[in-house]
Every structure is written in structure tokens, then in C-alpha cells.
Write a protein that holds these residues in place. Structure first.
Motif, PDB file in Angstrom:
ATOM      1  N   PHE A   1      -0.043  10.437 -11.052  1.00  0.00           N
ATOM      2  CA  PHE A   1      -1.131  11.401 -11.241  1.00  0.00           C
ATOM      3  C   PHE A   1      -0.587  12.733 -11.729  1.00  0.00           C
ATOM      4  O   PHE A   1      -1.128  13.333 -12.663  1.00  0.00           O
ATOM      5  N   TYR A   2       0.486  13.213 -11.112  1.00  0.00           N
ATOM      6  CA  TYR A   2       1.074  14.490 -11.545  1.00  0.00           C
ATOM      7  C   TYR A   2       1.552  14.406 -12.994  1.00  0.00           C
ATOM      8  O   TYR A   2       1.365  15.350 -13.776  1.00  0.00           O
ATOM      9  N   ALA A   3       2.156  13.267 -13.351  1.00  0.00           N
ATOM     10  CA  ALA A   3       2.630  13.096 -14.727  1.00  0.00           C
ATOM     11  C   ALA A   3       1.460  13.060 -15.703  1.00  0.00           C
ATOM     12  O   ALA A   3       1.506  13.682 -16.781  1.00  0.00           O
ATOM     13  N   ALA A   4       0.385  12.353 -15.336  1.00  0.00           N
ATOM     14  CA  ALA A   4      -0.794  12.284 -16.204  1.00  0.00           C
ATOM     15  C   ALA A   4      -1.425  13.658 -16.368  1.00  0.00           C
ATOM     16  O   ALA A   4      -1.889  14.022 -17.459  1.00  0.00           O
ATOM     17  N   LEU A   5      -1.442  14.438 -15.293  1.00  0.00           N
ATOM     18  CA  LEU A   5      -2.003  15.791 -15.333  1.00  0.00           C
ATOM     19  C   LEU A   5      -1.277  16.628 -16.382  1.00  0.00           C
ATOM     20  O   LEU A   5      -1.895  17.336 -17.179  1.00  0.00           O
TER      21      LEU A   5
ATOM     22  N   PHE B   1       3.931  16.473 -29.235  1.00  0.00           N
ATOM     23  CA  PHE B   1       2.783  15.716 -28.736  1.00  0.00           C
ATOM     24  C   PHE B   1       2.944  14.242 -29.060  1.00  0.00           C
ATOM     25  O   PHE B   1       2.684  13.365 -28.229  1.00  0.00           O
ATOM     26  N   PHE B   2       3.361  13.937 -30.288  1.00  0.00           N
ATOM     27  CA  PHE B   2       3.529  12.555 -30.739  1.00  0.00           C
ATOM     28  C   PHE B   2       4.505  11.802 -29.834  1.00  0.00           C
ATOM     29  O   PHE B   2       4.311  10.614 -29.536  1.00  0.00           O
ATOM     30  N   LYS B   3       5.547  12.479 -29.364  1.00  0.00           N
ATOM     31  CA  LYS B   3       6.553  11.825 -28.524  1.00  0.00           C
ATOM     32  C   LYS B   3       6.116  11.766 -27.064  1.00  0.00           C
ATOM     33  O   LYS B   3       6.267  10.732 -26.404  1.00  0.00           O
ATOM     34  N   THR B   4       5.579  12.862 -26.556  1.00  0.00           N
ATOM     35  CA  THR B   4       5.229  12.895 -25.131  1.00  0.00           C
ATOM     36  C   THR B   4       3.995  12.052 -24.821  1.00  0.00           C
ATOM     37  O   THR B   4       3.882  11.492 -23.731  1.00  0.00           O
ATOM     38  N   HIS B   5       3.076  11.965 -25.794  1.00  0.00           N
ATOM     39  CA  HIS B   5       1.832  11.239 -25.532  1.00  0.00           C
ATOM     40  C   HIS B   5       2.092   9.754 -25.279  1.00  0.00           C
ATOM     41  O   HIS B   5       1.335   9.108 -24.550  1.00  0.00           O
ATOM     42  N   ARG B   6       3.164   9.240 -25.882  1.00  0.00           N
ATOM     43  CA  ARG B   6       3.480   7.819 -25.682  1.00  0.00           C
ATOM     44  C   ARG B   6       3.854   7.540 -24.228  1.00  0.00           C
ATOM     45  O   ARG B   6       3.654   6.425 -23.731  1.00  0.00           O
ATOM     46  N   TRP B   7       4.374   8.544 -23.525  1.00  0.00           N
ATOM     47  CA  TRP B   7       4.746   8.338 -22.125  1.00  0.00           C
ATOM     48  C   TRP B   7       3.541   8.084 -21.242  1.00  0.00           C
ATOM     49  O   TRP B   7       3.680   7.561 -20.131  1.00  0.00           O
ATOM     50  N   LEU B   8       2.352   8.416 -21.727  1.00  0.00           N
ATOM     51  CA  LEU B   8       1.153   8.106 -20.960  1.00  0.00           C
ATOM     52  C   LEU B   8       0.985   6.602 -20.764  1.00  0.00           C
ATOM     53  O   LEU B   8       0.354   6.165 -19.800  1.00  0.00           O
ATOM     54  N   ALA B   9       1.545   5.808 -21.677  1.00  0.00           N
ATOM     55  CA  ALA B   9       1.476   4.355 -21.526  1.00  0.00           C
ATOM     56  C   ALA B   9       2.242   3.908 -20.289  1.00  0.00           C
ATOM     57  O   ALA B   9       1.808   3.001 -19.561  1.00  0.00           O
ATOM     58  N   VAL B  10       3.392   4.545 -20.027  1.00  0.00           N
ATOM     59  CA  VAL B  10       4.175   4.224 -18.826  1.00  0.00           C
ATOM     60  C   VAL B  10       3.396   4.652 -17.582  1.00  0.00           C
ATOM     61  O   VAL B  10       3.300   3.903 -16.601  1.00  0.00           O
TER      62      VAL B  10
ATOM     63  N   ARG C   1       0.801  -1.223   0.000  1.00  0.00           N
ATOM     64  CA  ARG C   1       0.000   0.000   0.000  1.00  0.00           C
ATOM     65  C   ARG C   1       0.837   1.278   0.000  1.00  0.00           C
ATOM     66  O   ARG C   1       0.566   2.221  -0.735  1.00  0.00           O
ATOM     67  N   GLY C   2       1.839   1.324   0.833  1.00  0.00           N
ATOM     68  CA  GLY C   2       2.662   2.537   0.923  1.00  0.00           C
ATOM     69  C   GLY C   2       3.304   2.886  -0.402  1.00  0.00           C
ATOM     70  O   GLY C   2       3.241   4.042  -0.865  1.00  0.00           O
ATOM     71  N   LEU C   3       3.941   1.894  -1.041  1.00  0.00           N
ATOM     72  CA  LEU C   3       4.587   2.128  -2.330  1.00  0.00           C
ATOM     73  C   LEU C   3       3.557   2.504  -3.387  1.00  0.00           C
ATOM     74  O   LEU C   3       3.778   3.425  -4.189  1.00  0.00           O
ATOM     75  N   ALA C   4       2.422   1.801  -3.397  1.00  0.00           N
ATOM     76  CA  ALA C   4       1.387   2.080  -4.397  1.00  0.00           C
ATOM     77  C   ALA C   4       0.854   3.499  -4.261  1.00  0.00           C
ATOM     78  O   ALA C   4       0.569   4.168  -5.260  1.00  0.00           O
ATOM     79  N   GLU C   5       0.699   3.969  -3.034  1.00  0.00           N
ATOM     80  CA  GLU C   5       0.231   5.338  -2.825  1.00  0.00           C
ATOM     81  C   GLU C   5       1.241   6.351  -3.334  1.00  0.00           C
ATOM     82  O   GLU C   5       0.885   7.346  -3.983  1.00  0.00           O
ATOM     83  N   ASP C   6       2.525   6.109  -3.063  1.00  0.00           N
ATOM     84  CA  ASP C   6       3.573   7.056  -3.471  1.00  0.00           C
ATOM     85  C   ASP C   6       3.700   7.133  -4.989  1.00  0.00           C
ATOM     86  O   ASP C   6       3.691   8.230  -5.573  1.00  0.00           O
ATOM     87  N   VAL C   7       3.819   5.970  -5.637  1.00  0.00           N
ATOM     88  CA  VAL C   7       4.004   5.999  -7.099  1.00  0.00           C
ATOM     89  C   VAL C   7       2.728   6.475  -7.786  1.00  0.00           C
ATOM     90  O   VAL C   7       2.784   7.120  -8.840  1.00  0.00           O
TER      91      VAL C   7
END
Length: 443
Positions: free
Chosen positions: A143-147, A163-172, A132-138
Motif C-alpha cells: 500500500f505504501y509503495a502504491a501510494l 515515470f516510464f520506469k517507475t510506473h512499471r513497478w506498480l505491476a510488482v 493472514r499475518g504475512l498477507a497483512e504485513d506485505v
């Protein structure tokens, strides 16, 4: 578009109903911290559910899904609204986490006293509790990255190549949030109706994310081509690029489009095929200089260049039950109609067709070619030059086509122009299903 709306609303309602049937909020005495836990689970399920379906749509599915939604352009519209839904519900999720903490810190709420020792779980539940602790932190950092990444995707001024390059990072980011969701979702949910649905969504989204990260989206639909001809119409800033396919292509219908990679550093861009398919491996595209990238193409695309073509996509098929069709092209929106006229030259369909070509940057040679193609196809062409004739309006179309009520409308051009024509069409008592529009906005 109604299928796009129904799909989005349906997803929210299904997830809401399944969550409501699994949660105990309705039976427990109200307490703000218990309510907060329920809301965390609810908003988290909505956010990861929307992201999961969005990841699946990023694979550019064809077949029944594309047909149901009305084409890949409509799929991307749904993809966009799923992203917005995920962003809003994720913000709500974050506020339930942080807002209650702030309220406790400000003295507005008092954290309840802990009763006895923490329960000790065994097996899978015990392992999840230990994460739980690790899951909450990551999850917070994801969330900040997705924002940031979703926010950038919604800013149309943000250059497409970035956009084409950065949008792929949403998969990570998504994969991190899958871990966050699996660990933190209320354990009792897994044995309720919501559990299997979440498993399917997360599994499908995970596969889609991995395909995206390994750059295999549309891999089986890609063909290599060589540029045969490049012609630039300077007056209307339209570039004609003719190519010869060097690998297998399944063929396409007039009105469909493909993702074309002219520069690997820029990535694929959607362009409508401006030629019908004859099985000879030849096709051409008409590309309007509308942005930073397309403005550079006249100087960078050369005969002999290798390009990649992925497709075909789209459901702008010119099929319908009406004996008459009205085509309206705004600017470079003429491209699918040129392909259709070429197809009609070879196989007429017997329909009476009026084509309205509205342009603010007329090119005499380009218009001459369109006019010749219309004559060959038996299409009545109306050229509307804004500086000479004023803006094309729905009333003017009805005046020039007295039998307009017997027709379906096929529109390709600026979104605002299309929306105005659609609203007038519906206001005249016609069905919105008979107004067909290609959406060029892929983000």
C-alpha cells in the motif's frame, strides 16, 4: 467521454452490489468491529478491482474495447481514473485498519473480549488462515509503495523518462496485493457472486502485470524503422521526422497515432502520424518541443537512426454523418489534419471542410506547406496567429462558417481550449457526440 464515466461508475456499482449481496452486515447486530470487517472487505474489493481493470488497460487493448471507449487516449483517461479510485479506496481501507487501532489505543473504543478458542480450519481455508499475518504485513508495505507510485504518476511535472520506469513497478505491487486480497478476503465470499468476478479480475490483472514486467506490452504491434529525413522548423519549434519501416506494418488511418521510441532509455512516446498510409512503408511525424525530452530531439535525432514504432492507435477517424466538418487545430494539434488532407488529395469524401489553424509561434514555411496541402485537398484554411488576430473563439468560428450548425467539429490541441469550444458547442444546442477531441494527456 461518457463511456469512460459509465465504465468507471458501472464497475463500482457492480462490485458494490455483489459485495452487498455476499456480506452479512445487513443481518448482524451492529458492532463497530464487525462493521469494520465488512468495510475492510468492501474497500479492499473496490481497490483491487479498480487496479485489476487498470492493469488490463495498460496492455493498450484495441478492437471493441478501444472502439467502445472512443480510442486509446480515452482508455488512458479511464486508466488514470481507475488509479485514482484505487488510491482513494486503498487509503480508506488502510484507515479502517489503522483508525480502529488508534481509537482503541486512545481509549475511545474497547476491543471485545474473545469468546473461546480460535476456530481451527482445515484444507484451503486453513491454509489461507495460516497466511493472514504475512498477507497483512506485505499488503501494508505494498500500500505504501502504491501510494508513492500512483502519486508520482499523477504529478505531471515528474519527468516522463522516470515515470516510464517507475510506473512499471506498480505491476510488482499489484501482484503482492493480489496475494494480500486472496488470503484476506472473507472466505464465504468465494461461494457467492462476488467470488467468480474477483477471480476473473485478479486472473486478468495478474496476466497483464506479467506481460508488463516482461516488457511485452504491444509486442505484436511493433515495427522497426529507419530515419530518412530530419527537418527542424525553428520558428514554431516543430521537428519533422520521416521514417521508412523495415518490418511489417498493418497500415493506419489519418488521425491515428503510434508510440515511437527514438531513445530506448527514454521509452516510447505517443506521436500522431502526420502522413496518410500509402503502403510504401513511409511515414512522418511532426514533433513539437514541449518538454525536456522533445527539446533535445533536434540535436539528437539523425538520419539513419533506428527507431521503434508501435501501433496504430486511436479513433480520431473523421467519420460522421454530417455533410460539413469544422477542424480546429491548436499548435501541434495540426498533425492529424495534415494526414487527413493528404488522404483527401488521393480520395476526396465530398464534405465541405473548414480548417482553423491557431498558432502563437508561426513559421512561414510551415504555414505555406499547410496552405498548399489544404488547397490540394479542397479544404478552406483559416490561419489564426494569436499576436496578429487575437485568440480563436467559438463565436469567430461561427461567424466564418455560417453553416456551422450542419457540421461536426474535430478538435486537436490544448485541453483547456478544447473544453471551452465543447462547452460553447453544447450551449448552442448541439450534441456533444458531434464534437470529437483527441486527448494528448496520457497520464
Amino acid at each position: 467521454m461518457k463511456h469512460v464515466q459509465l465504465t468507471l461508475i458501472g464497475l463500482i456499482l457492480v462490485l458494490t452490489g455483489l459485495w452487498a449481496s455476499a456480506d452479512t452486515i445487513w443481518f448482524d447486530a451492529f458492532a463497530i468491529f464487525n462493521f469494520r470487517t465488512s468495510m475492510l472487505n468492501y474497500t479492499g474489493i473496490l481497490a483491487i478491482g479498480a487496479m485489476s481493470v487498470g492493469m488490463l488497460l495498460a496492455l493498450r487493448p484495441r478492437g471493441r474495447i478501444e472502439s467502445f471507449l472512443g480510442g486509446l487516449d480515452k482508455s488512458y483517461r479511464l486508466h488514470k481514473w481507475l488509479g485514482i479510485t484505487a488510491l482513494i479506496t486503498a487509503i480508506a481501507h488502510w484507515l479502517w485498519v489503522e483508525g480502529v487501532k488508534w481509537a482503541v489505543g486512545w481509549g475511545w473504543l474497547e476491543r471485545p473480549a474473545r469468546k473461546g478458542a480460535r476456530p481451527v480450519y482445515e484444507g484451503l481455508q486453513g491454509w489461507l488462515a495460516g497466511q493472514r499475518g504475512l498477507a497483512e504485513d506485505v499488503g501494508e508495505w505494498a500500500f505504501y509503495a502504491a501510494l508513492v507510485l500512483i502519486g508520482l504518476a499523477l504529478i505531471k511535472r515528474f519527468p516522463y523518462r522516470y515515470f516510464f520506469k517507475t510506473h512499471r513497478w506498480l505491476a510488482v505491487v499489484y501482484l503482492v496485493l493480489v496475494y494480500h486480497s486472496v488470503v484476506l478476503m472473507k472466505f464465504s465470499y468465494w461461494t457467492q457472486g462476488i467470488g467468480p468476478v474477483v477471480v476473473v479480475l485478479l486472473s486478468g490483472g495478474t496476466v497483464a502485470a506479467l506481460i508488463s514486467l516482461t516488457r511485452r506490452v504491444g509486442q505484436t504491434r511493433r515495427a522497426v524503422a529507419v530515419v530518412d529525413e530530419v527537418e527542424y522548423h525553428e520558428d514554431n519549434r516543430v521537428l519533422r521526422v520521416a521514417v521508412s519501416l523495415q518490418s511489417r506494418w498493418p497500415g493506419h488511418q489519418a488521425g491515428q497515432f503510434a508510440f515511437v521510441t527514438l531513445d530506448p532509455r527514454e521509452g516510447p512516446h505517443p506521436f500522431t502520424m502526420s502522413s496518410s498510409w500509402k503502403g510504401d512503408g513511409k511515414m512522418f511525424f511532426l514533433i513539437k518541443a514541449l518538454g525536456d525530452y522533445t527539446n533535445t530531439l533536434p540535436a539528437t535525432v539523425k538520419v539513419g537512426d533506428l527507431v521503434q514504432v508501435e501501433g496504430p492507435y486511436g479513433r480520431f477517424s473523421f467519420q460522421g454523418r454530417h455533410p460539413r466538418q469544422i477542424w480546429v487545430a491548436g499548435g501541434i494539434g495540426i498533425t492529424p489534419f495534415i494526414a487527413r488532407m493528404q488522404s483527401l488529395c488521393e480520395q476526396p469524401d465530398g464534405k465541405a471542410i473548414d480548417l482553423f489553424y491557431s498558432t502563437s509561434a508561426p513559421d512561414a514555411e510551415f504555414i505555406r506547406r499547410v496552405r498548399r496541402r489544404a488547397e490540394q485537398a479542397g479544404v478552406t484554411l483559416h490561419v489564426v496567429i494569436a499576436a496578429e488576430h487575437g485568440r480563436l473563439t467559438a463565436q469567430r468560428i461561427r461567424e466564418l462558417v455560417p453553416a456551422w450548425a450542419e457540421a461536426s467539429v474535430w478538435f486537436c490541441g490544448p485541453t483547456g481550449f478544447g473544453q471551452t469550444l465543447r462547452e460553447d458547442w453544447v450551449a448552442q444546442g448541439r450534441s456533444p457526440d458531434d464534437f470529437h477531441q483527441e486527448l494528448f494527456e496520457m497520464r
